[in-house]
Design an enzyme around this catalytic site. Structure first.
Site, mmCIF file in Angstrom:
data_model
loop_
_atom_site.group_PDB
_atom_site.id
_atom_site.type_symbol
_atom_site.label_atom_id
_atom_site.label_comp_id
_atom_site.label_asym_id
_atom_site.label_seq_id
_atom_site.Cartn_x
_atom_site.Cartn_y
_atom_site.Cartn_z
ATOM 1 N N HIS A 1 -6.490 -6.099 -1.447
ATOM 2 C CA HIS A 1 -5.348 -5.281 -1.062
ATOM 3 C C HIS A 1 -4.316 -6.059 -0.233
ATOM 4 O O HIS A 1 -3.122 -5.903 -0.418
ATOM 5 C CB HIS A 1 -5.897 -4.113 -0.235
ATOM 6 C CG HIS A 1 -4.967 -2.978 -0.025
ATOM 7 N ND1 HIS A 1 -4.618 -2.103 -1.026
ATOM 8 C CD2 HIS A 1 -4.335 -2.539 1.096
ATOM 9 C CE1 HIS A 1 -3.813 -1.171 -0.528
ATOM 10 N NE2 HIS A 1 -3.615 -1.423 0.753
ATOM 11 N N ASP B 1 -8.548 -5.240 -5.645
ATOM 12 C CA ASP B 1 -8.341 -4.057 -4.799
ATOM 13 C C ASP B 1 -8.642 -2.787 -5.583
ATOM 14 O O ASP B 1 -8.288 -2.684 -6.755
ATOM 15 C CB ASP B 1 -6.876 -4.041 -4.323
ATOM 16 C CG ASP B 1 -6.550 -2.814 -3.489
ATOM 17 O OD1 ASP B 1 -7.449 -2.303 -2.778
ATOM 18 O OD2 ASP B 1 -5.384 -2.366 -3.542
ATOM 19 N N SER C 1 0.819 -1.208 0.000
ATOM 20 C CA SER C 1 0.000 0.000 0.000
ATOM 21 C C SER C 1 0.864 1.273 0.000
ATOM 22 O O SER C 1 1.659 1.452 -0.921
ATOM 23 C CB SER C 1 -0.937 -0.055 1.212
ATOM 24 O OG SER C 1 -1.945 0.901 1.097
#
Ligand SMILES: *[C@@H]1O[C@H](CO)[C@@H](O)[C@H](O)[C@H]1NC(C)=O
Ligand SMILES: *[C@@H]1O[C@H](CO)[C@@H](O)[C@H](O)[C@H]1NC(C)=O
Ligand SMILES: *[C@@H]1O[C@H](CO)[C@@H](O)[C@H](O)[C@H]1NC(C)=O
Ligand SMILES: *[C@@H]1O[C@H](CO)[C@@H](O)[C@H](O)[C@H]1NC(C)=O
Length: 453
Positions: free
Chosen positions: A430, A378, A167
């Site tokens: 994610h 995601d 991320s």
């Protein structure tokens, strides 16, 4: 004669890790025997900054297997989420009372160092409690902490070393990698990987509109508005368009994706707490459509935790905030209680870089190996944006886009450009190691051993 001999023995032994006060010998909620060693404590960054780490040795061959530093993103979210619910060896059960073995732990093949960074995140703290920071400072402090790690664990200085971030770790990882590659410390640095990373805000925002439309999230009214107001002569600008109608249409896109009840981290998974569940978060992580400064509706009724929208961190929070657990992990009593994401860090964070392009180009030219992987459901850092980012680096393609296999099934797709790989994990969101653990372990192993996926 005797006393200095004992003292010397103690010093030598503690240098080798025999009597390290950081070693974790038992954990509340854990009843099984472990086939690895672990340490939890603090690494020193710049003056007065104490970064909490949790280090687990490989279950195979600790002295030969690589050392991997794992970083979660945010900015402001804790790498212990990575430990306790993604790729760590011990996961916490739903009510936060017991730990169980994760059979797809990444310490099956590597020594893994989980670092809570920057200070203010999780159990990391600074003496002055000043938690405003930025991309460059984070890279510098992570580098100092890493040097402190190798001072504490000299046995591991000769192992291959990798950094892997998720991320916003898409920023932390290349920036730290550059600091390591240019720094004085003798580290056997081989490469880095980024999972569902923020690599370029331009490509991330630009691709998300197509991702949303072609995954069935927008009706044709919105789609034709987007095309009418944001595009000209066949080219669209969703990233920093000055047209107000375009901005209004993008506000709708943002609301559908981030603020309507969809799980932004995993399109086909439920939202914890239902369609209201994503409103619990007090603030936007500010990774999407940053240019337009869209506001997120606040839910004043429930501000009891700082979990990201649709994510439930109750189990980790419950376990980590137990007094006996804190004690076992060597967390001093005056350190704040653990949250999945820190509001003070997130709110005061200064973003310096909007693209990692120069970092990748320089690091590749130094002969480092790089993996960019994305769970393909995601929407926070969608696969298409990272694919476009990788392609924009203009490296020579050496392997065309093709499937990779796990257990006789297609696990995703990948393409290669020399030492640079882009890879998707099919159906994962994610947090790839959490939602496709077996595939993620295979991917991790292939990356470390530089063997086919
Ligand atoms: C370092 O190596 C020594 C000798 O092989 C071993 O006894 C010790 O436990 C190791 N320390 C760590 C931290 O792994
Ligand atoms: C919009 O973004 C592009 C790509 O990053 C940049 O070159 C351009 O200067 C930006 N324009 C504005 C108005 O911010
Ligand atoms: C979060 O998980 C806990 C169990 O760990 C559960 O009791 C709670 O209801 C869940 N909350 C939401 C909003 O899903
Ligand atoms: C790829 O990485 C290896 C080291 O892993 C290095 O020797 C080689 O030069 C790199 N190749 C390119 C094209 O940079």
């Amino acid at each position: 004669m005797m006393w200095w001999c004992l003292l010397l023995l103690f010093c030598v032994s503690s240098a080798l890790g025999y009597f390290s006060p950081d070693e974790v010998l038992s954990l509340p909620g854990l009843s099984t025997t472990l086939y690895f060693r672990q340490w939890s404590g603090y690494l020193q960054a710049s003056s007065g900054k104490h970064l909490h780490y949790w280090f687990v040795t490989s279950q195979q061959n600790p002295l030969k297997d690589p050392v991997v530093l794992w970083l979660n993103g945010g900015p402001g979210c804790s790498s212990l989420d990575g430990f306790l619910s993604e790729n760590g060896p011990l996961h916490v059960n739903d009510d936060g009372s017991t730990l169980y073995i994760n059979k797809y732990s990444w310490n099956k093949v590597a020594n893994v160092l989980y670092l809570e960074s920057p200070v203010g995140v999780g159990f990391s703290y600074s003496d002055d409690k000043n938690y405003a920071t930025n991309d460059d400072e984070v890279a510098e402090n992570n580098y100092l902490a890493l040097q402190d790690f190798f001072r504490k664990f000299p046995n591991f200085t000769r192992n291959d070393f990798y950094v892997i971030g998720e991320s916003y770790g898409g920023i932390y990882t290349p920036t730290l990698s550059m600091t390591i590659a240019n720094g004085p410390a003798k580290i056997n640095f081989k490469g880095y990987a980024v999972g569902n990373g923020l690599s370029s805000t331009y490509f991330n925002d630009q691709s998300l509109v197509y991702f949303g439309y072609y995954h069935g999230l927008f009706g044709d009214t919105l789609w034709s508005q987007l095309n009418r107001y944001c595009c000209k002569d066949g080219s669209c600008n969703f990233f920093n368009n000055s047209d107000n109608n375009c901005k209004d249409s993008l506000k709708e896109v943002f609301t559908i994706i981030y603020d309507s009840g969809l799980n932004v981290y995993s399109l086909y998974m439920d939202c914890a707490g239902g369609i209201q569940g994503n409103l619990r978060f007090l603030r936007d992580l500010k990774n999407l459509f940053h240019f337009y400064q869209f506001e997120v509706v606040e839910n004043t009724e429930d501000s009891s935790n700082l979990d990201p929208p649709c994510i439930n961190g109750t189990a980790q929070r419950t376990w980590l905030n137990r007094a006996d657990v804190r004690k076992a992990l060597h967390i001093p009593e005056n350190v704040q209680s653990w949250e999945l994401c820190s509001e003070v860090v997130g709110e005061n964070y200064q973003r310096i870089y909007s693209t990692m392009q120069d970092f990748y180009l320089q690091l590749l030219s130094k002969g480092l190996r790089v993996l960019v992987y994305n769970g393909d459901t995601d929407m926070a850092c969608n696969f298409l944006g990272d694919k476009w980012f990788v392609q924009s680096l203009n490296q020579q393609k050496t392997l065309d886009y093709q499937p990779w296999i796990y257990n006789k099934q297609i696990a995703g797709f990948y393409e290669q450009y020399g030492n640079l790989t882009f890879l998707t994990v099919k159906g994962a969101g994610h947090m790839v190691p959490q939602w496709a653990p077996a595939q993620a372990l295979k991917m991790f192993e292939s990356f470390l051993s530089n063997s086919p996926y």
